[in-house]
Design a protein around this motif. Structure first.
Motif, PDB file in Angstrom:
ATOM      1  N   PHE A 228       0.801  -1.223   0.000  1.00 45.85           N
ATOM      2  CA  PHE A 228       0.000   0.000   0.000  1.00 45.85           C
ATOM      3  C   PHE A 228       0.835   1.275   0.000  1.00 45.85           C
ATOM      4  O   PHE A 228       0.286   2.364  -0.139  1.00 45.85           O
ATOM      5  N   ASP A 229       2.162   1.172   0.172  1.00 44.81           N
ATOM      6  CA  ASP A 229       3.048   2.338   0.226  1.00 44.81           C
ATOM      7  C   ASP A 229       2.695   3.287   1.354  1.00 44.81           C
ATOM      8  O   ASP A 229       3.032   4.472   1.299  1.00 44.81           O
ATOM      9  N   ASN A 230       2.003   2.779   2.376  1.00 39.74           N
ATOM     10  CA  ASN A 230       1.464   3.699   3.374  1.00 39.74           C
ATOM     11  C   ASN A 230       1.107   2.931   4.649  1.00 39.74           C
ATOM     12  O   ASN A 230       0.428   1.906   4.591  1.00 39.74           O
ATOM     13  N   PHE A 231       1.548   3.428   5.805  1.00 41.24           N
ATOM     14  CA  PHE A 231       1.268   2.766   7.087  1.00 41.24           C
ATOM     15  C   PHE A 231      -0.232   2.781   7.390  1.00 41.24           C
ATOM     16  O   PHE A 231      -0.788   1.782   7.836  1.00 41.24           O
ATOM     17  N   ASN A 232      -0.892   3.925   7.174  1.00 35.45           N
ATOM     18  CA  ASN A 232      -2.310   4.040   7.531  1.00 35.45           C
ATOM     19  C   ASN A 232      -3.179   3.096   6.716  1.00 35.45           C
ATOM     20  O   ASN A 232      -4.081   2.440   7.253  1.00 35.45           O
ATOM     21  N   LYS A 233      -2.930   3.021   5.397  1.00 37.72           N
ATOM     22  CA  LYS A 233      -3.743   2.143   4.549  1.00 37.72           C
ATOM     23  C   LYS A 233      -3.503   0.677   4.888  1.00 37.72           C
ATOM     24  O   LYS A 233      -4.425  -0.144   4.862  1.00 37.72           O
ATOM     25  N   ALA A 234      -2.257   0.328   5.208  1.00 35.07           N
ATOM     26  CA  ALA A 234      -1.961  -1.042   5.616  1.00 35.07           C
ATOM     27  C   ALA A 234      -2.673  -1.376   6.919  1.00 35.07           C
ATOM     28  O   ALA A 234      -3.217  -2.471   7.084  1.00 35.07           O
ATOM     29  N   ALA A 235      -2.690  -0.411   7.833  1.00 36.38           N
ATOM     30  CA  ALA A 235      -3.380  -0.614   9.117  1.00 36.38           C
ATOM     31  C   ALA A 235      -4.871  -0.847   8.894  1.00 36.38           C
ATOM     32  O   ALA A 235      -5.471  -1.737   9.509  1.00 36.38           O
ATOM     33  N   GLU A 236      -5.478  -0.065   7.993  1.00 38.82           N
ATOM     34  CA  GLU A 236      -6.899  -0.232   7.691  1.00 38.82           C
ATOM     35  C   GLU A 236      -7.177  -1.612   7.102  1.00 38.82           C
ATOM     36  O   GLU A 236      -8.163  -2.260   7.459  1.00 38.82           O
ATOM     37  N   ALA A 237      -6.319  -2.059   6.196  1.00 35.74           N
ATOM     38  CA  ALA A 237      -6.508  -3.363   5.551  1.00 35.74           C
ATOM     39  C   ALA A 237      -6.411  -4.507   6.554  1.00 35.74           C
ATOM     40  O   ALA A 237      -7.056  -5.548   6.392  1.00 35.74           O
ATOM     41  N   LEU A 238      -5.605  -4.314   7.595  1.00 34.01           N
ATOM     42  CA  LEU A 238      -5.413  -5.363   8.602  1.00 34.01           C
ATOM     43  C   LEU A 238      -6.302  -5.158   9.836  1.00 34.01           C
ATOM     44  O   LEU A 238      -6.188  -5.919  10.798  1.00 34.01           O
ATOM     45  N   PHE A 239      -7.157  -4.134   9.792  1.00 32.81           N
ATOM     46  CA  PHE A 239      -8.016  -3.807  10.933  1.00 32.81           C
ATOM     47  C   PHE A 239      -7.186  -3.552  12.196  1.00 32.81           C
ATOM     48  O   PHE A 239      -7.498  -4.033  13.280  1.00 32.81           O
ATOM     49  N   LEU A 240      -6.107  -2.783  12.016  1.00 29.30           N
ATOM     50  CA  LEU A 240      -5.239  -2.422  13.127  1.00 29.30           C
ATOM     51  C   LEU A 240      -5.198  -0.914  13.260  1.00 29.30           C
ATOM     52  O   LEU A 240      -5.517  -0.177  12.323  1.00 29.30           O
TER      53      LEU A 240
END
Length: 293
Positions: free
Chosen positions: A15-27
């Protein structure tokens, strides 16, 4: 090595992005950051550097990534094999946003049939909001939609695809050797697909901040119709790149580069009930889209 730390690492790269990765993992963002710090401490190296909103791999991060991706894939496959006794229905009802039905479903279904040869599939296509309503009314088992939040459903982002500006190869902008400015777009005929989308709102806000206005001649809710009108030279259109792959490859449409990149992504999520068990079919569809698009 903690598999959850590797999972966070791989998702951030995707995702090139911490926030989007967090959203995808529900974190939460702090949780995913903590997992990366833990992995960096274990590997004794820095894995990312920040450039604006993007997270860029360091040289050591690039070395680690293919191994991390393989390890995560092996873990997911092993988990899948160990859960073969998970409930698999004989019929699945999938709700899809119209564009997903046209472009992703033809890729997903052949692989789904290989995995579950006795499975019967019913596809329902509509706007994302209506698909969510069908989920609420238990008319479908899960949905593939534009990301929409709802308290009773998980909505997990599985695809983030750039939006670009596309035109016919014969269009005057297609023959320019330099990127196009936003000022130039204000004099062009615009065909707009999905005017209720966040992309539409973003583009309009951006133009208004520059005291510019798009000359929108047609608004449609059907992507195929939008593409056909663009191919006929009636105007130019902002479209997700995954939806025009074949047309660009066959030189039926061309991407118009902009001097100021829009940096807009169309995000597709898989939506399913929090109150029902997650089937292997949902896991398979989610994983397939995430890893193949």
């Amino acid at each position: 090595m903690n598999i959850r730390n590797l999972e966070a690492f791989v998702y951030i790269v995707y995702f090139d992005n911490f926030n989007k990765a967090a959203e995808a993992l529900f974190l939460s963002q702090p949780t995913i950051s903590a997992r990366i710090r833990s992995l960096e401490n274990e590997m004794n190296t820095k894995l990312f550097v920040r450039e604006g909103r993007k997270s860029i791999l360091t040289d050591n991060g690039k070395k680690l990534f293919p191994y991390a991706e393989k390890m995560l894939s092996y873990y997911q496959e092993a988990t899948y094999k160990m859960k073969q006794d998970m409930y698999i229905p004989d019929q699945i009802r999938i709700g899809c946003a119209n564009s997903i039905s046209s472009y992703l479903i033809p890729e997903i279904l052949p692989e789904l049939q290989k995995k579950f040869p006795l499975l019967r599939v019913k596809i329902v296509s509509h706007h994302s909001e209506e698909i969510m309503n069908k989920l609420v009314n238990n008319e479908i088992d899960f949905g593939l939609i534009r990301t929409i939040t709802h308290p009773k459903f998980h909505t997990k982002t599985i695809l983030s695809n750039p939006v670009g500006l596309f035109a016919s190869p014969n269009h005057n902008l297609a023959n320019k050797d330099i990127p196009v400015s936003l000022e130039e777009l204000s004099s062009e005929d615009i065909i707009f697909y999905d005017h209720n989308s966040t992309e539409w709102l973003y583009i309009n806000r951006l133009m208004k901040t520059m005291n510019l206005q798009l000359n929108t001649i047609i608004e449609l809710d059907n992507m195929e119709s939008a593409k056909r009108l663009v191919k006929k030279g009636m105007g130019i259109c902002f479209l997700p790149q995954h939806a025009v792959y074949e047309e660009v490859k066959n030189n039926q449409l061309v991407n118009i580069p902009l001097k100021k990149p829009l940096n807009i992504n169309t995000e597709i999520a898989i939506a399913y009930s929090k109150d029902k068990p997650v089937t292997d079919i949902i896991n398979f569809c989610s994983s397939f889209v995430f890893h193949h698009f």
